[in-house]
Scaffold this motif. Structure first.
Motif, mmCIF file in Angstrom:
data_model
loop_
_atom_site.group_PDB
_atom_site.id
_atom_site.type_symbol
_atom_site.label_atom_id
_atom_site.label_comp_id
_atom_site.label_asym_id
_atom_site.label_seq_id
_atom_site.Cartn_x
_atom_site.Cartn_y
_atom_site.Cartn_z
ATOM 1 N N HIS A 12 -6.158 -1.081 25.367
ATOM 2 C CA HIS A 12 -6.249 -2.354 25.305
ATOM 3 C C HIS A 12 -5.559 -2.324 23.484
ATOM 4 N N LYS A 13 -6.103 -1.442 23.428
ATOM 5 C CA LYS A 13 -5.780 -1.298 21.691
ATOM 6 C C LYS A 13 -4.246 -1.680 21.432
ATOM 7 N N LEU A 14 -3.312 -1.328 22.398
ATOM 8 C CA LEU A 14 -2.226 -0.993 22.449
ATOM 9 C C LEU A 14 -1.152 -2.354 22.003
ATOM 10 N N ASN A 15 -2.515 -3.212 23.019
ATOM 11 C CA ASN A 15 -1.222 -4.419 23.024
ATOM 12 C C ASN A 15 -1.254 -4.649 21.840
ATOM 13 N N PHE A 16 -1.820 -4.610 20.491
ATOM 14 C CA PHE A 16 -1.924 -5.058 19.389
ATOM 15 C C PHE A 16 -1.150 -4.770 18.317
ATOM 16 N N ILE A 17 -0.970 -3.509 18.727
ATOM 17 C CA ILE A 17 0.097 -2.756 18.401
ATOM 18 C C ILE A 17 1.690 -2.740 18.573
ATOM 19 N N PRO A 18 2.930 -3.136 17.757
ATOM 20 C CA PRO A 18 2.294 -3.670 16.032
ATOM 21 C C PRO A 18 1.829 -5.188 15.488
ATOM 22 N N ALA A 19 1.230 -5.461 16.638
ATOM 23 C CA ALA A 19 1.012 -7.069 15.650
ATOM 24 C C ALA A 19 0.187 -7.354 14.814
ATOM 25 N N MET A 20 -0.767 -6.596 15.370
ATOM 26 C CA MET A 20 -1.960 -6.851 14.560
ATOM 27 C C MET A 20 -2.254 -6.070 13.138
ATOM 28 N N ILE A 21 -1.320 -5.075 12.654
ATOM 29 C CA ILE A 21 -1.017 -4.823 11.990
ATOM 30 C C ILE A 21 -1.019 -4.735 11.010
ATOM 31 N N GLY A 22 0.176 -6.209 10.406
ATOM 32 C CA GLY A 22 -0.607 -7.118 9.205
ATOM 33 C C GLY A 22 -1.236 -7.454 8.801
ATOM 34 N N PRO A 23 -1.871 -8.733 9.835
ATOM 35 C CA PRO A 23 -3.640 -8.806 9.590
ATOM 36 C C PRO A 23 -5.130 -8.000 9.108
ATOM 37 N N PHE A 24 -4.683 -6.839 9.786
ATOM 38 C CA PHE A 24 -5.550 -6.394 9.209
ATOM 39 C C PHE A 24 -4.952 -5.290 8.157
ATOM 40 N N LEU A 25 -4.164 -4.992 7.454
ATOM 41 C CA LEU A 25 -3.463 -4.698 6.402
ATOM 42 C C LEU A 25 -4.339 -5.622 5.586
ATOM 43 N N GLU A 26 -3.586 -6.846 5.208
ATOM 44 C CA GLU A 26 -3.914 -7.834 4.472
ATOM 45 C C GLU A 26 -5.501 -8.120 4.374
ATOM 46 N N VAL A 27 -6.165 -7.766 5.277
ATOM 47 C CA VAL A 27 -7.908 -8.092 4.952
ATOM 48 C C VAL A 27 -7.932 -6.756 3.950
ATOM 49 N N THR A 28 -7.631 -4.871 4.328
ATOM 50 C CA THR A 28 -7.980 -4.014 3.670
ATOM 51 C C THR A 28 -7.426 -4.309 2.118
ATOM 52 N N LEU A 29 -6.686 -5.724 2.031
ATOM 53 C CA LEU A 29 -6.413 -5.323 1.169
ATOM 54 C C LEU A 29 -7.396 -6.358 0.093
ATOM 55 N N VAL A 30 -8.211 -7.020 0.384
ATOM 56 C CA VAL A 30 -9.287 -7.924 -0.158
ATOM 57 C C VAL A 30 -9.987 -6.258 -0.946
ATOM 58 N N PRO A 31 -9.655 -6.667 -2.366
ATOM 59 C CA PRO A 31 -10.982 -5.805 -3.164
ATOM 60 C C PRO A 31 -11.678 -5.284 -3.110
ATOM 61 N N GLN A 32 -12.840 -4.974 -2.157
ATOM 62 C CA GLN A 32 -14.089 -5.128 -1.696
ATOM 63 C C GLN A 32 -13.859 -3.463 -1.119
ATOM 64 N N PRO A 33 -15.156 -2.699 -1.441
ATOM 65 C CA PRO A 33 -14.962 -1.362 -1.118
ATOM 66 C C PRO A 33 -15.775 -1.313 -0.306
ATOM 67 N N ASP A 34 -16.191 -2.193 0.715
ATOM 68 C CA ASP A 34 -17.355 -1.873 1.543
ATOM 69 C C ASP A 34 -15.973 -1.901 2.932
ATOM 70 N N LEU A 35 -15.630 -3.110 2.666
ATOM 71 C CA LEU A 35 -14.689 -3.939 3.473
ATOM 72 C C LEU A 35 -13.242 -2.874 3.930
ATOM 73 N N ARG A 36 -12.940 -2.225 2.929
ATOM 74 C CA ARG A 36 -11.576 -1.464 3.155
ATOM 75 C C ARG A 36 -12.633 -0.334 4.029
ATOM 76 N N ASN A 37 -13.265 0.564 3.647
ATOM 77 C CA ASN A 37 -13.790 1.592 4.263
ATOM 78 C C ASN A 37 -14.274 1.477 5.554
ATOM 79 N N VAL A 38 -14.676 0.430 5.837
ATOM 80 C CA VAL A 38 -14.301 0.195 7.340
ATOM 81 C C VAL A 38 -13.210 -0.673 7.846
ATOM 82 N N MET A 39 -11.660 -1.035 7.248
ATOM 83 C CA MET A 39 -10.576 -1.387 7.987
ATOM 84 C C MET A 39 -10.134 -0.353 7.967
#
Length: 1537
Positions: free
Chosen positions: A957-984
């Motif tokens: 079911h991941k295919l349902n969120f590609i590419p729609a969730m790429i932008g939101p998830f990318l925004e999360v990875t831009l948060v300057p928190q190393p642990d969060l980035r390593n997870v996302m």
């Protein structure tokens, strides 16, 4: 120092101390906190002062001097108070006062610095875990309400005067002014020297303006100073026998309070005093000064100091004791303060003498009118000391206005105050006596009339506020005024004259005054007066009670205590007749205080009930009437009035309880059983009313909701007379009577309000435990009956149009209840909740509702910005709830039951949650970050881990969120928190993997990733660490064991690595672009960075839309920097993408929807215009031709004509206008500290007009202030390349034109050649001299070689940038002989050009030719050419270099040619040289002959040489003079003139 330590273990004599340790716990509170044993106020002071300290230094850096000094004083004050608290020698009351003072200072500083609002209870910060959410919300709401309410402000005003030139005594009046004057006047007497009359009494020069609301100070408030002199009528009159003195206008000064408060508080503020030359303007001089219409006024000087104090007057008396012990005067506001407390007494009548109209009285000139004001009692006696001109001086018996010279229509605008006591107000009146002040020797003041006005009317009402036109009665004898009874019978106002009194109405003489009464005991409202005097007219009681609702609310609250005393007095004496009406009046007043305009009077009502209410018998009637209303609810057709009664339930019970307490106190507790019986009957009626359901058209549930909303406030009052068990029984039975079957039909408000009854303070929760069998059952009941309805309620309110600013009520009340409910829910409650849904659709709707509500709760506007604790608690509850609900998603909405909408809502909520500003810990101070981490941890990481876990569960079911969730998830990875980035970040690997399976590639992922990355980085998100971390995805393409078995892994690994590498390079450029855009002015960095990004989108990504966007960003930068040529080349990039077709184009950027032909036409015209502004007309001509061809093909002859004319004008400009030839500079950027697009690269830059090497080098150092300028032109080594620094290497280079055919063609004017010399240049040259072998000290030309570097650029200059990167470098060595040939060739060309220009008249000044001839001949005479002969014509050189035979011959020819050119040049020079330069010419001729003889040259100017001169201008500069030449010596840097 000041940190908290935790003592883990203690031995006798020794303590092992360990700093605070945080250990994870498996409880709702994830982390343990160590609570200090010291007073919490001390702890707060310590941490707050640390935060302030860092910010205080920044205030100094930002030059915010005023706040810097104020904060410094407050910090010192807090430190002093901290010492007092630590010592512990204070009494309990004093300690309370000190803590109150400390918290007030802390809150003030936090507000000034934009820090968080601290919720407190009893001066201590509250722990959100120790109180309910609803109570926390109320604490915040009260604090915000208090902060935003109009607080009492006081202005301390000190007056210092510079000497004002005057021969008379002066009086100074100060007042505060808005659009009208808003304060009394402060009165200061000065001596004739302009100094205070009583300098030893400094308190008379200082006043306190009080009762000013903060709302007043937000307006344009001014201090207005009026200065009146006391002396003779005319300022220039000579002394005479007349001793009569008059008050005369002198000057006025105005200053804005905002200006005073922003000035340095340590210094006095100098006011400009304007002297009014035109006395008729005196009444409005201050307005003219404010409006800057002051050019006709003269200047003098006055100094004042101002300080703003916050708080009430009693608090300030304690804090500034010295100020009050010295007897500082108090200057009141014109009117009441915003809160009138019981017991406050004031009775001030303000009268402003506006203007007068008087007849000449038989005189040839106008009168000099003086008005004398008296206040007289009912017996006609003058009231002593009740005429006050202002604070600062005691009141007098009379007041004399100032005199305006020869003015029958004087305008005074003078304010006086009459503080007449209430007991003598009736019968008193004010008399105005008018006198003409003669300027003759006697100086007598002759009475000619008077006016009067009574202070109170016959019915007891006072003089109405407003303007009154008074009658001027004729009177010339003072004796006629002795008996006031005679004239009081006369009419006093023209508005009160009977209609038939035309004689008096027709008189021209009048006095206009404005009156304003500020009284807590007197009123101008007749209905209010009738009510307050009910004993005098008992027959009017019923009518007065009925009219109370029509009286203005501000009049009621002004006399709140008197009104309430009246109502309960009537109730005690005539309860049988008026009980119902009195009850209605009390309800009206209670509900009046619910209005936002009057809600700050609630404390007044509370104080009245506690301290002033005396109705010991009232409880019987109040209970009786309330029960009567409740019993009639069911039959009532209209519920509005009954709902108003039920809204007032809280205060009705307060009166009932307080009345019963007073009765019990007075009688020793008599009639207790009767009271309890009445209360039980009342609650029986309430239970019966609550048990009813809707019947027909009577919506009784709405009325039930109104009661339930106010009912919880009754709990605390009941506990004052009943035991806890009794109160619990009352509440349990009352709430238990609600109909369970009708819950579904119950309106949202009713259900929510019923929940309010259970989700109050901790104390109320304890009572709920007594009401029901257990607290957990209570939560079960609330969850089942209320939660879904509550969610819908919040959604409904959120969808309504909201007012500007933070939304607090009613939405905040619902939100706090929801949060409190969720906080009390445990595992069992969530399980029961999820199992209670009978269908998947119900569960789906619930999840969608709660996720939407959570998104509403984390909106920035949900709570005010400084409610950080409330936001953190909210987020903690949200993430806890989401963790519980995620199980439902996995269980009920996966595999064949998958629901995209629910999962999408879940992921959107998670992304918004992580990106909240209040969770970005990196932006907080260290102490605040530490507190949050200790209490809650980093909630972003927790949510990120949950996102990753849920993503892993999705499977296909991941295919349902590609590419729609790429932008939101990318925004999360831009948060300057190393642990969060390593997870996302690994999620993107997963997305690429699944997209590859579906489509065989991941173009969608790539496109979405790049678009969103550009958008987010442009918004300022991301950092250098993020680029490195994202690059680490490359090794993640094979770490998972499960992926090793997948065949697809090998097929797309290379393309995946390529994508990540591309994204990493894009991020490098985007980061550089973002950092450069933060700078203020447009500079080379911004332009170069944009060019780099633009080229990347074109060449590597082939993303046309992004490429075009950055074309226009670069175009705008060039326009801003006035680089018009570069702007044209930039826009040409977009133009070249378009065709001359009719293909329709969509609206894009600033372009409308149009055809491709139209857009290309517009671009052509814009580019042509910019080429014209940049004087690059040759390029503009080419575009004109292309556009003309299009017009001709469409037979658009009108535009064709315009284009041809424009093309012709460009030709004219080429020939007529001068164009400067820019210099070019090679710039090397070395070191790792440069931006990526510059790092360790070389560029050639096109300089600005008139910009030479030194100016260019300084400009580059300004753009890169941390760079080090290298002082040599050698190639740097690797240590420079790898250094953590910035090195700049700059030197001038010479352009090598490609268009040699134009430059070498005969007859082409220099105006045309100059363009091709410096345009369309790809290659540049730089020569560096060096010696090879042994240097001959006698003749250095023998070993002088030249290292010639040719630089080839990636694009020609000029282009889309002023600089381009060097693509290729070619290095050749030029021998000494070749160097000599080039030097002489270049010099010969220069001579030919100058001679030709002189012959053809192009040279207006002969000096350039003179200087060139002098330079060549002088160098030759001093051995320049001779050294060439010595070096290259000797036998040794010829024998050793047989291959140079042709070159030696060429050098010899050039030397002979130079001699011939010089001789011809001297001939031409002789024709044009001015007379004053003849001696110099003769010297040149002599030196030329000397040169010939020394070189052994016989000059004969050949016909070939002569024939060359008409075309000598063709010898343009296709190469610059060399660094080393015989006539020039050694130069470090090649420069062109």
């Amino acid at each position: 120092i000041g940190d908290t330590v935790q003592i883990l273990e203690k031995w006798e004599g020794v303590s092992h101390i360990c700093f605070t340790v945080c250990r994870p716990h498996l409880t709702h509170r994830q982390f343990e906190m160590v609570v200090p044993t010291e007073d919490s106020v001390i702890t707060e002071m310590t941490s707050t002062l640390r935060d302030w300290g860092a910010m205080w230094k920044q205030l100094f850096v930002k030059n915010e001097g005023d706040l810097f000094h104020r904060l410094w004083h407050v910090m010192n004050e807090i430190l002093d108070l901290r010492r007092q608290v630590l010592v512990g020698h204070l009494t309990h009351d004093r300690m309370r006062d000190v803590k109150q003072h400390i918290t007030a200072r802390l809150d003030w500083g936090n507000e000034q610095l934009g820090l968080d609002l601290v919720p407190r209870r009893e001066f201590s910060m509250v722990d959100p875990d120790e109180i309910s959410i609803t109570e926390l919300y109320r604490l915040y709401f009260v604090l915000t309400d208090f902060k935003n309410a109009i607080a009492c402000e006081l202005i301390i005003f000190k007056l210092h005067l510079y000497r004002i030139n005057s021969l008379y005594k002066l009086k100074v009046f100060l007042s505060l002014s808005l659009s009208l004057f808003c304060s009394e006047r402060f009165f200061v007497k000065l001596s004739k020297n302009g100094l205070p009359k009583f300098p030893e009494k400094t308190e008379r020069q200082c006043t306190l303006f009080v009762d000013l609301g903060s709302g007043d100070l937000r307006k344009d408030v001014y201090i207005v100073v009026h200065i009146i002199r006391i002396g003779r009528m005319g300022a220039g009159e000579k002394k005479n026998t007349c001793n009569v003195q008059y008050r005369r206008p002198f000057g006025c000064a105005v200053v804005s309070i905002a200006d005073l408060l922003t000035a340095d508080s340590k210094d006095d503020h100098l006011l400009k005093v304007y002297a009014c030359n035109t006395e008729s303007d005196w009444s409005q001089i201050h307005d003219n000064i404010i409006k800057k219409v002051n050019s006709r006024y003269n200047l003098s000087g006055l100094a004042v100091a101002l300080q703003l104090l916050h708080g009430d007057i009693e608090q300030l008396r304690r804090e500034y004791m010295v100020l009050f012990t010295r007897g500082v005067s108090i200057t009141k506001k014109l009117g009441f303060s915003d809160v009138i407390m019981p017991g406050e007494m004031r009775n001030d009548l303000y009268i402003t003498l506006e203007k007068g109209e008087f007849e000449k009285g038989g005189k040839s000139v106008a009168r000099n009118v003086e008005v004398t004001v008296y206040a007289l009692d009912a017996d006609g006696q003058i009231l002593k000391g009740f005429v006050a001109v202002g604070s600062g001086e005691p009141g007098g018996d009379e007041y004399h206005t100032f005199v305006l010279y020869h003015n029958n229509s004087p305008r005074w605008a003078e304010l006086i105050k009459l503080p007449v006591p209430v007991d003598i107000f009736r019968g008193s009146h004010v008399r105005f006596e008018f006198r003409h002040c003669s300027t003759k020797d006697k100086g007598e003041k002759k009475l000619f009339g008077f006016s009067f006005v009574p202070l109170m009317q016959e019915d007891g009402r006072t003089l109405p506020d407003g303007t009154h036109e008074l009658i001027v009665h004729k009177c010339e004898e003072n004796a006629n005024l002795q008996d006031c009874a005679r004239y009081l019978k006369l009419p006093f106002s023209k508005s009160d004259l009977p209609g038939n009194s035309q004689t008096m109405k027709g008189t021209k003489e009048s006095l206009w005054i404005t009156s304003f009464l500020c009284s807590t005991k007197l009123t101008q409202n007749g209905d209010m007066l009738d009510l307050l005097k009910w004993r005098a007219h008992p027959e009017r009681i019923s009518d007065s009670l009925s009219k109370l609702k029509e009286i203005d609310g501000s009049e009621i609250v002004k006399f709140l205590q008197d009104t309430l005393d009246t109502l309960f007095g009537i109730l005690d004496e005539s309860s049988q007749r008026y009980a119902l009406k009195v009850f209605d009046c009390v309800v009206h007043i209670i509900n009046l205080l619910q209005d936002s305009k009057f809600q700050h009077f609630k404390p007044v009502m509370d104080t009245y009930i506690e301290s002033h209410f005396a109705g010991a018998l009232s409880y019987r009637d109040l209970i009786k009437v309330l029960k009567w209303y409740v019993d009639r609810i069911i039959e009532a057709d209209r519920q509005e009035h009954i709902q108003q009664v039920l809204k007032a339930t809280e205060y009705i019970f307060k009166y009932i309880i307080q009345s019963r307490r007073l009765f019990a106190l007075a009688t020793g507790g008599q009639n207790e059983e009767e009271f309890r019986c009445c209360m039980h009957e009342l609650f029986m009626s309430l239970r019966f009313f609550l048990s009813q359901e809707n019947k027909g058209s009577r919506p009784i549930t709405q009325t039930q909701a109104v009661f339930l909303q106010s009912f919880p406030a009754v709990y605390g009052e009941l506990l004052k007379l009943f035991t806890l068990r009794e109160v619990a029984t009352f509440i349990r039975e009352t709430l238990g009577s609600l109909p369970t079957a009708s819950q579904a039909d119950c309106p949202l408000e009713a259900a929510v309000c019923s929940m309010f009854a259970h989700m109050q303070e901790q104390r109320d929760l304890v009572m709920c435990a007594h009401i029901l069998t257990s607290a957990s059952e209570e939560v079960d009941l609330i969850v089942q009956s209320v939660l879904s309805v509550l969610l819908r309620t919040i959604l409904e309110i959120a969808n309504r149009p909201q007012p500007a600013g933070p939304t607090l009520r009613p939405q905040g009340e619902f939100v706090s209840c929801l949060l409190a409910l969720l906080r009390h829910m445990k595992d069992r409650h969530y399980q029961q909740l999820l199992q209670s849904f009978t269908s998947k659709d119900e569960l789906r709707d619930f999840l969608l509702h709660i996720f939407t509500v959570f998104r509403i709760l984390i909106r920035p506007e949900m709570f005010p910005k400084d409610w950080t604790v409330m936001r953190l608690v909210t987020n903690n509850i949200i993430i806890t709830t989401v963790l519980y609900l995620s199980d439902a998603l996995r269980k009920d909405f996966l595999n064949d039951k998958f629901d995209y909408k629910v999962w999408d809502s879940y992921f959107c909520l998670s992304v918004i949650f992580i990106n909240q500003p209040c969770l970005q810990l990196e932006t907080f101070s260290a102490s605040k970050r530490k507190k949050i981490l200790e209490k809650y941890g980093d909630m972003r990481v927790m949510m990120g881990c949950e996102i990753f876990s849920m993503w892993q569960n999705l499977g296909e079911h991941k295919l349902n969120f590609i590419p729609a969730m790429i932008g939101p998830f990318l925004e999360v990875t831009l948060v300057p928190q190393p642990d969060l980035r390593n997870v996302m970040i690994p999620i993107f690997h997963d997305m690429m993997d699944w997209e590859q399976r579906r489509s065989g590639n991941f173009k969608q992922v790539e496109a979405k990733l790049i678009d969103k990355l550009d958008s987010l980085m442009s918004e300022g998100k991301g950092d250098e660490t993020y680029r490195e971390l994202f690059n680490s995805i490359i090794p993640l393409f094979g770490p998972y064991p499960s992926l090793l078995k997948k065949i697809e892994r090998e097929t797309w690994r290379e393309s995946g690595i390529s994508l990540i590498a591309t994204v990493t390079r894009l991020m490098e450029r985007l980061l550089d672009y973002r950092d450069c855009m933060k700078l203020g002015e447009v500079d080379g960095k911004k332009i170069g960075c944009t060019v780099s990004l633009l080229n990347f989108y074109k060449t590597e990504l082939n993303k046309e839309e992004m490429y075009i966007r950055y074309i226009h960003k670069l175009y705008d930068l060039h326009l801003k920097a006035q680089n018009y040529t570069e702007a044209s080349y930039t826009l040409l990039l977009y133009d070249e993408l378009l065709e001359w077709s009719e293909r329709p184009l969509r609206e894009f950027l600033s372009y409308p929807m149009q055809s491709e032909w139209q857009r290309k036409e517009y671009l052509h015209l814009t580019i042509i215009q910019n080429f014209d502004r940049g004087k690059c007309w040759e390029n503009g001509i080419l575009l004109c031709r292309e556009l003309a061809d299009q017009y001709e093909s469409y037979y658009d002859y009108r535009n064709l004509s315009k284009m041809r004319m424009m093309e012709a004008s460009f030709y004219d400009k080429i020939m007529d206008q001068q164009r400067l030839e820019p210099e070019f500079f090679r710039v090397g950027f070395y070191g790792k500290k440069f931006p990526f697009f510059l790092r360790n690269k070389e560029f050639v830059c096109r300089g600005h007009d008139y910009e030479r090497l030194e100016a260019f080098q300084q400009r580059m150092l300004n753009e890169f202030p941390h760079a080090i300028a290298m002082q040599h032109a050698n190639q740097p080594d690797q240590t420079i390349y790898q250094a953590e620094a910035q090195y700049l290497q700059i030197y001038a280079v010479t352009p090598i034109p490609d268009s040699q055919d134009v430059l070498q063609r005969d007859g082409v004017p220099d105006n045309i050649k100059s363009f091709y010399k410096v345009n369309h240049i790809w290659r540049f040259r730089y020569d560096r001299p060096f010696h090879k072998g042994t240097k001959d000290k006698e003749n250095e030309f023998k070993s002088l070689w030249v290292e010639r570097t040719t630089l080839t650029l990636v694009q020609s200059l000029p282009g889309i940038s002023r600089w381009f990167e060097v693509e290729r470098k070619e290095l050749v060595e030029v021998s000494p002989l070749e160097n000599a040939i080039e030097v002489i060739e270049n010099k010969n060309m220069q001579l030919r050009t100058l001679i030709t220009q002189c012959q053809t008249g192009q040279m207006q000044n002969i000096n350039p030719l003179t200087m060139c001839l002098n330079g060549v001949i002088d160098a030759a005479v001093n051995g320049g050419l001779a050294r060439y002969q010595e070096a290259f014509f000797v036998k040794d050189y010829i024998m050793n270099h047989p291959e140079d035979g042709d070159k030696i011959g060429r050098l010899r020819e050039l030397m002979f040619e130079q001699a011939q050119i010089l001789e011809f040049g001297l001939t031409v020079h002789e024709k044009f040289v001015p007379q004053d330069m003849r001696p110099l010419h003769k010297k040149l001729v002599d030196q030329f002959h000397l040169m010939k003889s020394s070189l052994g040259i016989q000059v004969h100017v050949s016909s070939q040489i002569l024939s060359d001169f008409p075309s000598c201008s063709s010898f343009g500069r296709n190469s610059a003079p060399n660094i080393m030449s015989p006539e020039g010596g050694v130069r470090v840097v090649s420069r062109r003139r």
